[in-house]
Design a protein around this motif. Structure first.
Motif, PDB file in Angstrom:
ATOM      1  N   HIS A   1      -6.891  -4.199  -4.527  1.00 25.19           N
ATOM      2  CA  HIS A   1      -5.588  -3.638  -4.871  1.00 25.19           C
ATOM      3  C   HIS A   1      -5.697  -2.563  -5.950  1.00 25.19           C
ATOM      4  CE1 HIS A   1      -1.698  -3.338  -6.953  1.00 25.19           C
ATOM      5  NE2 HIS A   1      -1.163  -3.607  -5.779  1.00 25.19           N
TER       6      HIS A   1
ATOM      7  N   PHE B   1      -7.071   0.496  -2.657  1.00 30.87           N
ATOM      8  CA  PHE B   1      -5.661   0.582  -2.269  1.00 30.87           C
ATOM      9  C   PHE B   1      -4.937   1.601  -3.147  1.00 30.87           C
ATOM     10  CE2 PHE B   1      -1.246  -1.131  -2.394  1.00 30.87           C
ATOM     11  CZ  PHE B   1      -0.957  -1.085  -1.045  1.00 30.87           C
ATOM     12  N   THR B   2      -5.165   1.544  -4.450  1.00 29.81           N
ATOM     13  CA  THR B   2      -4.529   2.477  -5.367  1.00 29.81           C
ATOM     14  C   THR B   2      -5.049   3.892  -5.166  1.00 29.81           C
ATOM     15  OG1 THR B   2      -4.215   0.712  -6.985  1.00 29.81           O
ATOM     16  CG2 THR B   2      -4.129   2.970  -7.805  1.00 29.81           C
TER      17      THR B   2
ATOM     18  N   LYS C   1      -3.367   5.390  -2.059  1.00 31.93           N
ATOM     19  CA  LYS C   1      -1.989   5.802  -2.350  1.00 31.93           C
ATOM     20  C   LYS C   1      -1.980   7.108  -3.144  1.00 31.93           C
ATOM     21  CE  LYS C   1      -0.253   2.069  -4.247  1.00 31.93           C
ATOM     22  NZ  LYS C   1       0.798   1.202  -4.856  1.00 31.93           N
TER      23      LYS C   1
ATOM     24  N   TRP D   1       3.289   1.320   3.198  1.00 34.35           N
ATOM     25  CA  TRP D   1       2.288   0.311   2.834  1.00 34.35           C
ATOM     26  C   TRP D   1       2.971  -0.963   2.352  1.00 34.35           C
ATOM     27  CZ3 TRP D   1       2.027   5.263   0.540  1.00 34.35           C
ATOM     28  CH2 TRP D   1       2.721   5.393  -0.658  1.00 34.35           C
ATOM     29  N   LYS D   2       2.225  -2.042   2.424  1.00 34.78           N
ATOM     30  CA  LYS D   2       2.697  -3.325   1.895  1.00 34.78           C
ATOM     31  C   LYS D   2       1.548  -3.997   1.154  1.00 34.78           C
ATOM     32  CE  LYS D   2       1.780  -5.883   6.198  1.00 34.78           C
ATOM     33  NZ  LYS D   2       2.356  -6.798   7.218  1.00 34.78           N
ATOM     34  N   GLU D   3       1.892  -4.968   0.313  1.00 34.09           N
ATOM     35  CA  GLU D   3       0.891  -5.550  -0.581  1.00 34.09           C
ATOM     36  C   GLU D   3       0.536  -6.985  -0.246  1.00 34.09           C
ATOM     37  OE1 GLU D   3       1.419  -4.869  -4.678  1.00 34.09           O
ATOM     38  OE2 GLU D   3       1.970  -2.762  -4.452  1.00 34.09           O
ATOM     39  N   SER D   4       1.190  -7.610   0.720  1.00 33.83           N
ATOM     40  CA  SER D   4       0.857  -8.994   1.055  1.00 33.83           C
ATOM     41  C   SER D   4       0.977  -9.210   2.563  1.00 33.83           C
ATOM     42  CB  SER D   4       1.787  -9.960   0.308  1.00 33.83           C
ATOM     43  OG  SER D   4       1.409 -11.295   0.544  1.00 33.83           O
TER      44      SER D   4
ATOM     45  N   LEU E   1      -2.529  -6.605   1.935  1.00 35.16           N
ATOM     46  CA  LEU E   1      -2.668  -5.168   1.751  1.00 35.16           C
ATOM     47  C   LEU E   1      -2.799  -4.482   3.100  1.00 35.16           C
ATOM     48  CD1 LEU E   1      -5.206  -4.913  -1.228  1.00 35.16           C
ATOM     49  CD2 LEU E   1      -2.720  -4.715  -1.323  1.00 35.16           C
TER      50      LEU E   1
END
Length: 413
Positions: free
Chosen positions: A71, A75-76, A79, A93-96, A98
């Protein structure tokens, strides 16, 4: 912004210099070793977003050794790349869990950790082909076989014009790591192995550059690794007091031989044999046995073949195995261990030059990559990482009689 609109960007202004070969390579393994501040991760993120939008049938898998680290890293960075390329309206995007999606086509960027390998080997995509993968901080993967297992996830027939590729990025690491042998020490048209450093990063400010200049002046060994991206020993490495050699001619002269044994079931059983020369302040590691998924009878045969009736110090946590091996005819006694024994054993071993026969490949891998754990602030602690250290533990057990002044147990071969 509508998804069918167009924007004009000039990639050299957004990406910068120093990565032309890396950006254009289309072979299977695109490997980049870079120092701190070399912009390798940011460049990789920009490249993946650009390529995904260029190839509508491609999907990307992003991997690190530990899933929870993705994350705040890859992931960062991805973005950030989306915003830098001014295409934020085209992505979601979604985080749960990723996940990123390119809205015009449904292409996916999926994120997985090697700590859950089943979720990698069985991964599929709904649209197009899973043909690309990014392994970040690859030095964290200590065993080549762990990479081989996920390498196979990028497979299958793809349409003309598309290509399969791994991008493998990492900070410089010990030259004994499998990454060097696998990707940097051979010439293969399917491999591009590059080294970059902070000098190609035109976005560092005067303060950033001054840090590297001070490092070059005051800490040249660190500058060579952290500044120039060359192979070197990590500052978090437990052991730097070792070298490799061909000990085949010396073995017959060893008079103070010791043996240590760590037990495993699925993990390897690990036997280490070494000669201790107190007057020389040297330890000669000349033989290893390293094998998991074997019966106790098979372990007895392999240890007997190497150590005979010599005393062997084994892991005291495996008391039943020790009893049974003694019943079969080996001379095994449990290690003393106890509170602080790991730190004391390491500190004792750090006081000697450790010469390792070049054939002890598993021990070389372990001692190359044995590191101290980090606290939440990134500072090293005095606790080593408890992973891939079976032969190192066996070395500590085998050296206990010397550490504590017990009667010497070694014998001539």
């Amino acid at each position: 912004m509508k998804t069918n609109s167009k924007i004009d960007v000039y990639l050299p202004d957004l990406v910068g210099k120093g990565y032309k070969a890396f950006w254009n390579f289309r072979g299977r393994y695109n490997v980049c070793k870079g120092s701190r501040g070399s912009k390798k991760s940011k460049t990789t993120a920009l490249r993946w977003i650009y390529l995904l939008m260029k190839y509508p049938d491609a999907n990307l898998l992003v991997i690190r050794k530990t899933g929870k680290t993705l994350h705040d890293s890859c992931f960062t960075d991805l973005k950030w790349a989306i915003h830098r390329l001014q295409v934020g309206d085209w992505w979601t995007w979604k985080e749960s869990p990723l996940e990123m999606t390119y809205k015009p086509t449904g292409q996916k960027i999926l994120f997985r950790g090697l700590d859950d390998p089943l979720k990698i080997t069985s991964i599929t995509v709904e649209h197009g082909f899973l043909c690309w993968a990014w392994l970040e901080e690859a030095y964290e993967v200590l065993k080549e076989k762990d990479f081989d297992a996920v390498d196979e996830s990028i497979r299958g027939k793809i349409p003309d014009g598309l290509f399969k590729q791994w991008v493998i990025t990492f900070n410089p690491w010990n030259e004994h790591h499998w990454l060097k042998r696998r990707f940097f020490d051979q010439k293969d048209p399917d491999i591009l192995a590059t080294t970059t450093n902070y000098l190609c990063n035109e976005w560092l400010d005067e303060h950033d550059l001054r840090l590297f200049e001070e490092m070059q002046k005051n800490r040249p060994d660190r500058y060579r690794v952290a500044g120039l991206g060359e192979w070197g020993v990590s500052e978090g490495a437990v052991f730097s007091n070792w070298t490799t050699a061909d000990l085949s001619k010396e073995i017959s002269h060893f008079a103070n031989i010791h043996n240590g044994l760590d037990f495993g079931v699925a993990d390897p059983n690990a036997l280490i044999r070494f000669d201790f020369e107190p007057g020389q302040k040297k330890i000669y590691v000349f033989e290893e046995y390293y094998q998991g998924n074997i019966s106790l009878e098979k372990l007895y045969e392999e240890v007997k073949k190497r150590a005979g009736t010599q005393l062997i110090i084994g892991d005291s946590a495996a008391s039943q195995q020790i009893i049974e091996l003694c019943r079969m005819g080996l001379h095994v006694v449990p290690a003393v261990k106890g509170p602080g024994s790991i730190q004391y054993g390491i500190q004792w071993l750090q006081g000697y030059d450790i010469i390792v026969d070049y054939r002890c490949r598993n021990f070389i891998r372990e001692i190359s990559n044995y590191q101290w754990t980090l606290d939440k602030y990134g500072n090293t602690t005095d606790i080593p990482i408890d992973a891939d250290n079976h032969l190192i533990d066996a070395l500590r057990y085998g050296s206990e009689p010397i550490q504590h002044g017990f009667a010497r147990a070694g014998r001539r071969l």
